[in-house]
Design an enzyme around this catalytic site. Structure first.
Site, PDB file in Angstrom:
ATOM      1  N   TYR A 135      39.770  14.163  67.820  1.00 54.35           N
ATOM      2  CA  TYR A 135      39.003  12.862  68.323  1.00 54.35           C
ATOM      3  C   TYR A 135      38.109  13.620  69.461  1.00 54.35           C
ATOM      4  O   TYR A 135      37.499  13.029  69.747  1.00 54.35           O
ATOM      5  CB  TYR A 135      40.126  11.996  68.947  1.00 54.35           C
ATOM      6  CG  TYR A 135      40.796  11.043  68.058  1.00 54.35           C
ATOM      7  CD1 TYR A 135      40.568  10.973  66.799  1.00 54.35           C
ATOM      8  CD2 TYR A 135      42.080  10.310  68.321  1.00 54.35           C
ATOM      9  CE1 TYR A 135      41.140  10.225  65.930  1.00 54.35           C
ATOM     10  CE2 TYR A 135      42.783   9.518  67.623  1.00 54.35           C
ATOM     11  CZ  TYR A 135      42.431   9.632  66.501  1.00 54.35           C
ATOM     12  OH  TYR A 135      43.115   8.996  65.459  1.00 54.35           O
ATOM     13  N   LYS A 190      50.911  19.622  60.126  1.00 52.97           N
ATOM     14  CA  LYS A 190      50.190  19.537  58.695  1.00 52.97           C
ATOM     15  C   LYS A 190      49.864  21.107  58.486  1.00 52.97           C
ATOM     16  O   LYS A 190      48.604  21.299  58.230  1.00 52.97           O
ATOM     17  CB  LYS A 190      48.914  18.489  58.513  1.00 52.97           C
ATOM     18  CG  LYS A 190      48.497  18.435  57.016  1.00 52.97           C
ATOM     19  CD  LYS A 190      49.333  17.721  56.131  1.00 52.97           C
ATOM     20  CE  LYS A 190      48.914  17.684  54.652  1.00 52.97           C
ATOM     21  NZ  LYS A 190      49.928  16.967  53.970  1.00 52.97           N
ATOM     22  N   ASP A 222      53.196  13.738  56.361  1.00 52.26           N
ATOM     23  CA  ASP A 222      53.043  13.151  55.056  1.00 52.26           C
ATOM     24  C   ASP A 222      54.573  12.732  54.926  1.00 52.26           C
ATOM     25  O   ASP A 222      55.030  11.491  54.845  1.00 52.26           O
ATOM     26  CB  ASP A 222      52.501  13.374  53.771  1.00 52.26           C
ATOM     27  CG  ASP A 222      52.632  14.730  53.657  1.00 52.26           C
ATOM     28  OD1 ASP A 222      53.079  15.684  54.575  1.00 52.26           O
ATOM     29  OD2 ASP A 222      52.368  15.481  52.517  1.00 52.26           O
ATOM     30  N   ASP A 246      48.680   8.872  66.701  1.00 52.31           N
ATOM     31  CA  ASP A 246      47.899   7.415  66.673  1.00 52.31           C
ATOM     32  C   ASP A 246      48.650   6.598  65.531  1.00 52.31           C
ATOM     33  O   ASP A 246      48.874   5.602  65.550  1.00 52.31           O
ATOM     34  CB  ASP A 246      46.416   7.624  66.558  1.00 52.31           C
ATOM     35  CG  ASP A 246      45.456   6.489  66.686  1.00 52.31           C
ATOM     36  OD1 ASP A 246      46.212   5.406  66.994  1.00 52.31           O
ATOM     37  OD2 ASP A 246      44.300   6.761  66.632  1.00 52.31           O
ATOM     38  N   ASP A 250      51.694   3.752  65.476  1.00 55.21           N
ATOM     39  CA  ASP A 250      51.649   2.296  64.869  1.00 55.21           C
ATOM     40  C   ASP A 250      52.845   2.022  63.838  1.00 55.21           C
ATOM     41  O   ASP A 250      53.124   0.985  63.976  1.00 55.21           O
ATOM     42  CB  ASP A 250      50.230   2.016  64.603  1.00 55.21           C
ATOM     43  CG  ASP A 250      49.284   1.450  65.676  1.00 55.21           C
ATOM     44  OD1 ASP A 250      49.651   1.624  66.795  1.00 55.21           O
ATOM     45  OD2 ASP A 250      48.469   0.921  65.250  1.00 55.21           O
TER      46      ASP A 250
END
Ligand code: NAD
Length: 355
Positions: A135, A190, A222, A246, A250
Protein backbone atom coordinates in the site's frame (compact mmCIF):
# COMPACT_ATOMS: atom_id res chain seq x y z
CA UNK A 1 -7.71 13.68 28.35
CA UNK A 2 -8.31 15.25 25.00
CA UNK A 3 -10.33 13.38 22.39
CA UNK A 4 -10.67 14.46 18.77
CA UNK A 5 -14.08 13.36 17.54
CA UNK A 6 -14.24 12.77 13.79
CA UNK A 7 -17.64 11.30 12.87
CA UNK A 8 -17.13 11.38 9.09
CA UNK A 9 -19.78 10.24 6.61
CA UNK A 10 -22.82 7.99 6.30
CA UNK A 11 -23.65 6.21 9.53
CA UNK A 12 -20.47 7.73 11.06
CA UNK A 13 -22.34 10.63 12.63
CA UNK A 14 -25.09 8.38 14.03
CA UNK A 15 -22.83 5.81 15.67
CA UNK A 16 -20.30 8.30 17.05
CA UNK A 17 -23.14 10.23 18.72
CA UNK A 18 -23.98 7.06 20.68
CA UNK A 19 -20.37 6.48 21.72
CA UNK A 20 -20.18 10.09 22.97
CA UNK A 21 -23.37 9.50 24.96
CA UNK A 22 -21.69 6.52 26.63
CA UNK A 23 -18.42 8.38 27.31
CA UNK A 24 -20.36 11.27 28.87
CA UNK A 25 -22.16 8.84 31.16
CA UNK A 26 -18.85 7.81 32.74
CA UNK A 27 -17.71 9.80 35.72
CA UNK A 28 -14.59 10.97 33.90
CA UNK A 29 -13.66 14.35 32.53
CA UNK A 30 -12.80 14.61 28.86
CA UNK A 31 -12.15 17.48 26.56
CA UNK A 32 -13.83 16.58 23.27
CA UNK A 33 -13.61 18.53 20.06
CA UNK A 34 -15.38 17.57 16.85
CA UNK A 35 -14.11 18.15 13.29
CA UNK A 36 -15.05 17.21 9.75
CA UNK A 37 -13.31 14.36 7.95
CA UNK A 38 -13.82 12.35 4.76
CA UNK A 39 -16.53 13.29 2.28
CA UNK A 40 -18.07 15.77 4.73
CA UNK A 41 -14.73 17.60 4.91
CA UNK A 42 -14.31 17.45 1.14
CA UNK A 43 -17.75 19.04 0.68
CA UNK A 44 -16.96 21.85 3.15
CA UNK A 45 -13.26 22.45 2.56
CA UNK A 46 -12.32 20.67 -0.68
CA UNK A 47 -10.11 18.11 1.11
CA UNK A 48 -10.93 14.90 3.03
CA UNK A 49 -8.36 15.70 5.73
CA UNK A 50 -8.22 19.49 6.17
CA UNK A 51 -5.20 20.96 7.94
CA UNK A 52 -7.37 21.98 10.94
CA UNK A 53 -8.68 18.40 11.38
CA UNK A 54 -5.20 16.93 11.17
CA UNK A 55 -3.90 19.47 13.69
CA UNK A 56 -6.70 18.63 16.12
CA UNK A 57 -5.96 14.90 15.78
CA UNK A 58 -2.23 15.38 16.31
CA UNK A 59 -2.81 17.47 19.44
CA UNK A 60 -5.22 15.00 21.02
CA UNK A 61 -4.50 11.91 23.12
CA UNK A 62 -6.88 9.91 20.98
CA UNK A 63 -9.12 10.16 17.94
CA UNK A 64 -12.60 8.69 17.99
CA UNK A 65 -13.42 8.10 14.34
CA UNK A 66 -16.73 7.08 12.75
CA UNK A 67 -16.37 6.08 9.10
CA UNK A 68 -15.77 7.77 5.79
CA UNK A 69 -16.80 7.25 2.21
CA UNK A 70 -19.73 7.30 -0.12
CA UNK A 71 -20.15 6.07 -3.65
CA UNK A 72 -20.81 9.63 -4.79
CA UNK A 73 -17.10 10.41 -4.35
CA UNK A 74 -15.93 7.50 -6.52
CA UNK A 75 -15.21 9.76 -9.48
CA UNK A 76 -12.84 12.04 -7.51
CA UNK A 77 -9.08 11.81 -8.01
CA UNK A 78 -7.65 9.32 -5.53
CA UNK A 79 -5.95 11.89 -3.22
CA UNK A 80 -9.28 13.64 -2.71
CA UNK A 81 -11.33 10.55 -1.93
CA UNK A 82 -12.74 10.32 1.61
CA UNK A 83 -10.78 7.12 2.41
CA UNK A 84 -7.52 9.05 1.95
CA UNK A 85 -8.25 10.82 5.24
CA UNK A 86 -7.58 7.57 7.12
CA UNK A 87 -4.29 7.02 5.31
CA UNK A 88 -3.30 10.64 6.05
CA UNK A 89 -4.10 10.26 9.75
CA UNK A 90 -2.21 6.96 9.96
CA UNK A 91 0.82 8.45 8.26
CA UNK A 92 0.95 11.73 10.17
CA UNK A 93 0.23 10.20 13.56
CA UNK A 94 2.66 7.34 12.92
CA UNK A 95 -0.04 4.75 13.60
CA UNK A 96 1.64 1.46 12.78
CA UNK A 97 -0.28 -1.19 14.71
CA UNK A 98 -3.89 -1.98 14.00
CA UNK A 99 -5.67 -4.12 16.59
CA UNK A 100 -8.81 -5.90 15.49
CA UNK A 101 -10.28 -8.21 18.10
CA UNK A 102 -12.84 -10.73 16.86
CA UNK A 103 -14.89 -11.84 19.82
CA UNK A 104 -17.97 -13.98 19.64
CA UNK A 105 -20.51 -12.94 22.24
CA UNK A 106 -22.38 -15.87 23.67
CA UNK A 107 -25.76 -14.27 22.85
CA UNK A 108 -24.84 -13.80 19.18
CA UNK A 109 -23.51 -17.26 18.53
CA UNK A 110 -26.31 -17.92 16.05
CA UNK A 111 -25.66 -14.72 14.08
CA UNK A 112 -22.56 -16.24 12.50
CA UNK A 113 -22.69 -18.12 9.24
CA UNK A 114 -20.44 -20.76 10.86
CA UNK A 115 -21.69 -23.56 13.10
CA UNK A 116 -22.05 -22.41 16.73
CA UNK A 117 -19.54 -24.99 18.01
CA UNK A 118 -16.86 -23.52 15.75
CA UNK A 119 -17.18 -20.01 17.10
CA UNK A 120 -18.62 -20.24 20.63
CA UNK A 121 -16.07 -18.61 22.91
CA UNK A 122 -14.02 -17.26 19.99
CA UNK A 123 -11.58 -14.54 21.06
CA UNK A 124 -8.84 -13.75 18.58
CA UNK A 125 -6.81 -10.63 18.00
CA UNK A 126 -5.60 -9.73 14.54
CA UNK A 127 -2.68 -7.31 14.54
CA UNK A 128 -2.12 -5.69 11.18
CA UNK A 129 0.97 -3.64 10.30
CA UNK A 130 -0.20 -0.33 8.88
CA UNK A 131 2.69 1.69 7.50
CA UNK A 132 4.46 -0.54 5.00
CA UNK A 133 3.72 -3.22 2.42
CA UNK A 134 2.32 -2.85 -1.05
CA UNK A 135 0.00 0.00 0.00
CA UNK A 136 2.97 2.34 0.46
CA UNK A 137 5.79 0.83 -1.61
CA UNK A 138 7.62 2.92 -4.17
CA UNK A 139 7.53 3.18 -7.11
CA UNK A 140 3.80 3.15 -7.26
CA UNK A 141 2.41 3.89 -10.62
CA UNK A 142 1.31 2.94 -14.04
CA UNK A 143 2.21 3.33 -17.64
CA UNK A 144 -0.35 6.01 -18.32
CA UNK A 145 -2.29 6.68 -21.41
CA UNK A 146 -2.07 10.30 -22.66
CA UNK A 147 -5.16 11.46 -20.75
CA UNK A 148 -3.87 9.90 -17.49
CA UNK A 149 -6.67 7.34 -17.27
CA UNK A 150 -6.26 3.57 -17.01
CA UNK A 151 -8.23 2.93 -20.17
CA UNK A 152 -5.55 2.30 -22.77
CA UNK A 153 -2.75 1.87 -20.20
CA UNK A 154 -0.45 -1.07 -20.87
CA UNK A 155 0.67 -1.78 -17.33
CA UNK A 156 0.03 -0.92 -13.69
CA UNK A 157 2.24 -1.79 -10.74
CA UNK A 158 2.70 -1.43 -7.00
CA UNK A 159 5.74 -2.49 -5.02
CA UNK A 160 5.70 -4.59 -1.87
CA UNK A 161 8.23 -3.31 0.66
CA UNK A 162 9.04 -3.70 4.34
CA UNK A 163 11.93 -2.36 6.38
CA UNK A 164 13.57 -4.13 9.33
CA UNK A 165 12.39 -1.59 11.97
CA UNK A 166 8.81 -1.85 10.70
CA UNK A 167 8.74 -5.63 11.04
CA UNK A 168 10.59 -5.65 14.36
CA UNK A 169 8.24 -3.20 16.07
CA UNK A 170 5.03 -4.92 14.91
CA UNK A 171 6.47 -8.29 15.98
CA UNK A 172 7.16 -6.86 19.45
CA UNK A 173 3.65 -5.45 19.67
CA UNK A 174 2.26 -8.91 18.84
CA UNK A 175 4.41 -10.76 21.38
CA UNK A 176 3.60 -8.19 24.08
CA UNK A 177 -0.12 -8.48 23.33
CA UNK A 178 0.07 -12.29 23.43
CA UNK A 179 1.67 -12.11 26.87
CA UNK A 180 -1.53 -10.54 28.17
CA UNK A 181 -3.65 -13.22 26.46
CA UNK A 182 -3.03 -16.91 25.75
CA UNK A 183 0.65 -16.52 24.81
CA UNK A 184 0.39 -17.70 21.23
CA UNK A 185 1.32 -15.77 18.10
CA UNK A 186 0.70 -16.86 14.53
CA UNK A 187 2.70 -14.83 12.01
CA UNK A 188 1.03 -14.88 8.61
CA UNK A 189 3.16 -14.49 5.49
CA UNK A 190 3.63 -15.65 1.92
CA UNK A 191 7.30 -16.51 2.31
CA UNK A 192 7.06 -19.31 -0.24
CA UNK A 193 6.51 -16.80 -3.05
CA UNK A 194 7.43 -13.30 -1.87
CA UNK A 195 10.90 -12.12 -0.82
CA UNK A 196 9.33 -9.42 1.34
CA UNK A 197 7.60 -12.06 3.40
CA UNK A 198 10.62 -14.34 3.77
CA UNK A 199 12.29 -11.23 5.23
CA UNK A 200 9.22 -10.71 7.47
CA UNK A 201 9.29 -14.32 8.64
CA UNK A 202 13.03 -14.26 9.45
CA UNK A 203 12.71 -11.06 11.48
CA UNK A 204 9.67 -12.26 13.42
CA UNK A 205 11.64 -15.42 14.25
CA UNK A 206 14.58 -13.31 15.46
CA UNK A 207 12.40 -11.06 17.65
CA UNK A 208 10.74 -14.16 19.11
CA UNK A 209 14.01 -15.00 20.88
CA UNK A 210 13.19 -12.16 23.31
CA UNK A 211 9.82 -13.74 24.13
CA UNK A 212 10.53 -17.39 25.01
CA UNK A 213 7.32 -17.55 27.07
CA UNK A 214 5.21 -16.98 23.95
CA UNK A 215 4.66 -19.72 21.34
CA UNK A 216 5.19 -18.72 17.71
CA UNK A 217 4.06 -20.43 14.56
CA UNK A 218 4.18 -19.29 10.94
CA UNK A 219 1.40 -19.78 8.44
CA UNK A 220 0.98 -18.92 4.76
CA UNK A 221 -1.78 -16.44 4.14
CA UNK A 222 -3.82 -18.77 1.93
CA UNK A 223 -3.82 -21.40 4.66
CA UNK A 224 -4.62 -18.75 7.30
CA UNK A 225 -7.67 -17.64 5.28
CA UNK A 226 -8.79 -21.27 5.21
CA UNK A 227 -8.05 -22.01 8.88
CA UNK A 228 -10.02 -18.93 9.96
CA UNK A 229 -13.21 -20.54 8.73
CA UNK A 230 -12.22 -24.15 9.40
CA UNK A 231 -10.95 -23.89 12.96
CA UNK A 232 -10.87 -20.24 14.07
CA UNK A 233 -10.38 -21.04 17.74
CA UNK A 234 -6.88 -22.38 17.01
CA UNK A 235 -5.70 -18.74 16.86
CA UNK A 236 -4.85 -16.37 19.69
CA UNK A 237 -2.88 -13.42 18.27
CA UNK A 238 -2.40 -13.23 14.50
CA UNK A 239 0.22 -10.78 13.24
CA UNK A 240 0.59 -9.93 9.59
CA UNK A 241 1.39 -7.26 7.02
CA UNK A 242 -0.78 -4.45 5.78
CA UNK A 243 -2.50 -6.12 2.84
CA UNK A 244 -2.95 -9.62 4.29
CA UNK A 245 -4.12 -7.99 7.52
CA UNK A 246 -6.65 -5.88 5.68
CA UNK A 247 -8.22 -8.99 4.16
CA UNK A 248 -7.89 -11.42 7.09
CA UNK A 249 -9.25 -8.95 9.63
CA UNK A 250 -12.42 -8.49 7.58
CA UNK A 251 -12.73 -12.25 7.24
CA UNK A 252 -12.25 -12.71 10.99
CA UNK A 253 -14.75 -10.00 11.74
CA UNK A 254 -17.50 -11.81 9.87
CA UNK A 255 -16.89 -14.99 11.87
CA UNK A 256 -18.70 -13.34 14.71
CA UNK A 257 -21.84 -12.52 12.81
CA UNK A 258 -21.97 -8.79 12.38
CA UNK A 259 -19.37 -6.28 11.39
CA UNK A 260 -21.46 -3.85 13.44
CA UNK A 261 -20.04 -5.40 16.63
CA UNK A 262 -16.32 -5.09 15.99
CA UNK A 263 -14.08 -2.31 17.26
CA UNK A 264 -10.55 -1.47 16.19
CA UNK A 265 -7.60 0.53 17.41
CA UNK A 266 -4.59 1.91 15.56
CA UNK A 267 -1.70 2.90 17.78
CA UNK A 268 1.60 4.68 17.50
CA UNK A 269 4.74 4.25 19.58
CA UNK A 270 3.55 6.71 22.23
CA UNK A 271 0.14 5.02 22.55
CA UNK A 272 -1.69 7.84 20.87
CA UNK A 273 -4.39 6.12 18.88
CA UNK A 274 -7.22 6.25 16.41
CA UNK A 275 -10.28 4.24 17.39
CA UNK A 276 -12.95 3.28 14.92
CA UNK A 277 -15.44 0.55 14.14
CA UNK A 278 -14.17 -2.09 11.71
CA UNK A 279 -16.94 -1.35 9.27
CA UNK A 280 -17.37 1.48 6.77
CA UNK A 281 -19.88 4.28 6.37
CA UNK A 282 -22.69 1.95 5.22
CA UNK A 283 -24.33 4.45 2.84
CA UNK A 284 -27.09 1.88 2.22
CA UNK A 285 -28.48 2.34 5.74
CA UNK A 286 -27.29 5.88 6.58
CA UNK A 287 -29.89 8.20 8.07
CA UNK A 288 -32.32 5.38 8.85
CA UNK A 289 -31.48 5.09 12.53
CA UNK A 290 -30.84 1.35 12.24
CA UNK A 291 -27.01 1.15 12.32
CA UNK A 292 -25.45 -0.80 15.13
CA UNK A 293 -23.42 1.59 17.32
CA UNK A 294 -21.80 -1.15 19.43
CA UNK A 295 -18.60 -1.41 17.38
CA UNK A 296 -18.04 2.30 17.94
CA UNK A 297 -18.98 2.10 21.62
CA UNK A 298 -16.52 -0.81 22.02
CA UNK A 299 -13.90 1.24 20.14
CA UNK A 300 -14.38 3.96 22.76
CA UNK A 301 -13.69 1.28 25.39
CA UNK A 302 -10.45 0.35 23.59
CA UNK A 303 -9.56 4.06 23.57
CA UNK A 304 -10.00 4.25 27.33
CA UNK A 305 -7.81 1.16 27.73
CA UNK A 306 -4.95 1.85 25.33
CA UNK A 307 -4.59 5.63 25.06
CA UNK A 308 -6.24 7.06 28.17
CA UNK A 309 -5.18 4.53 30.82
CA UNK A 310 -8.71 3.98 32.08
CA UNK A 311 -8.89 0.19 32.19
CA UNK A 312 -11.71 0.13 34.75
CA UNK A 313 -13.90 2.39 32.61
CA UNK A 314 -13.13 0.26 29.53
CA UNK A 315 -14.28 -2.85 31.36
CA UNK A 316 -17.43 -1.09 32.55
CA UNK A 317 -18.40 -0.32 28.96
CA UNK A 318 -17.66 -3.86 27.79
CA UNK A 319 -19.70 -5.30 30.65
CA UNK A 320 -22.58 -2.90 29.84
CA UNK A 321 -22.56 -4.07 26.20
CA UNK A 322 -22.71 -7.72 27.32
CA UNK A 323 -25.58 -6.87 29.65
CA UNK A 324 -27.57 -5.19 26.87
CA UNK A 325 -27.09 -8.24 24.65
CA UNK A 326 -28.15 -10.51 27.51
CA UNK A 327 -31.30 -8.39 27.85
CA UNK A 328 -32.16 -9.40 24.28
CA UNK A 329 -31.85 -5.90 22.81
CA UNK A 330 -30.66 -5.91 19.18
CA UNK A 331 -30.22 -3.54 16.27
CA UNK A 332 -31.47 -4.87 12.92
CA UNK A 333 -28.14 -6.40 11.86
CA UNK A 334 -28.02 -8.75 14.85
CA UNK A 335 -31.75 -9.22 15.34
CA UNK A 336 -33.12 -12.76 15.54
CA UNK A 337 -36.39 -14.39 16.57
CA UNK A 338 -37.15 -13.89 20.24
CA UNK A 339 -35.09 -10.72 20.64
CA UNK A 340 -36.21 -7.10 20.65
CA UNK A 341 -35.32 -4.89 17.71
CA UNK A 342 -34.25 -1.37 18.70
CA UNK A 343 -32.83 1.69 16.93
CA UNK A 344 -29.32 3.11 16.93
CA UNK A 345 -30.08 5.70 19.61
CA UNK A 346 -32.10 3.25 21.71
CA UNK A 347 -29.03 1.00 21.72
CA UNK A 348 -26.87 3.89 22.95
CA UNK A 349 -29.45 4.63 25.66
CA UNK A 350 -29.54 0.97 26.68
CA UNK A 351 -25.76 0.88 27.13
CA UNK A 352 -25.90 4.07 29.21
CA UNK A 353 -28.64 2.54 31.36
CA UNK A 354 -26.63 -0.67 31.80
CA UNK A 355 -23.60 1.39 32.87
P1 NAD B 1 -19.49 -1.05 4.89
O1 NAD B 1 -18.73 -1.64 6.02
O2 NAD B 1 -19.80 0.39 5.00
O3 NAD B 1 -20.87 -1.85 4.72
C1 NAD B 1 -20.93 -3.24 4.40
C2 NAD B 1 -22.30 -3.79 4.81
O4 NAD B 1 -22.36 -3.86 6.23
C3 NAD B 1 -23.46 -2.89 4.39
O5 NAD B 1 -24.55 -3.69 4.01
C4 NAD B 1 -23.80 -2.11 5.63
O6 NAD B 1 -25.16 -1.71 5.70
C5 NAD B 1 -23.45 -3.10 6.74
N1 NAD B 1 -22.98 -2.41 7.95
C6 NAD B 1 -21.78 -1.78 8.13
N2 NAD B 1 -21.73 -1.24 9.34
C7 NAD B 1 -22.90 -1.52 9.96
C8 NAD B 1 -23.43 -1.20 11.25
N3 NAD B 1 -22.75 -0.49 12.17
N4 NAD B 1 -24.66 -1.64 11.55
C9 NAD B 1 -25.35 -2.36 10.66
N5 NAD B 1 -24.92 -2.69 9.44
C10 NAD B 1 -23.69 -2.26 9.09
O7 NAD B 1 -18.67 -1.36 3.58
P2 NAD B 1 -18.95 -0.94 2.06
O8 NAD B 1 -20.42 -0.90 1.78
O9 NAD B 1 -18.08 -1.80 1.26
O10 NAD B 1 -18.37 0.53 1.95
C11 NAD B 1 -19.16 1.70 2.09
C12 NAD B 1 -18.26 2.91 2.13
O11 NAD B 1 -17.45 2.85 3.31
C13 NAD B 1 -17.25 2.97 0.97
O12 NAD B 1 -17.16 4.31 0.53
C14 NAD B 1 -15.96 2.48 1.59
O13 NAD B 1 -14.82 2.99 0.95
C15 NAD B 1 -16.08 3.03 2.96
N6 NAD B 1 -15.27 2.32 3.99
C16 NAD B 1 -14.77 3.11 4.97
C17 NAD B 1 -14.06 2.53 6.00
C18 NAD B 1 -13.57 3.42 7.10
O14 NAD B 1 -14.03 4.54 7.24
N7 NAD B 1 -12.64 2.97 7.93
C19 NAD B 1 -13.87 1.14 6.03
C20 NAD B 1 -14.43 0.35 5.03
C21 NAD B 1 -15.15 0.97 4.00
Amino acid sequence: MKIAVLPGDGIGTEIVAEAIKVLKALDLRFEMETALVGGAAYDAHGHPLPESTLKLAMQSDAVLFGAVGDWKYDSLDRPLRPEQAILGLRKNMGLFANFRPAICYHELVNASSLKPELIAGLDILIIRELTGDIYFGQPRGRRVSPDGAFAGAEEAFDTMRYTRPEVERIARVAFEAARKRHKRVTSVDKANVLETFQFWKDIVTEVHKDYPDVALDHMYVDNAAMQLVKEPKRFDVVVTGNMFGDILSDEASMLTGSIGMLPSASLNASRQGLYEPSHGSAPDIAGKGIANPLATILSAAMMLRFSLDQEAAAQRIEAAVKKVLAQGLRTADIFSEGTQRISTSQMGDAVVKAL
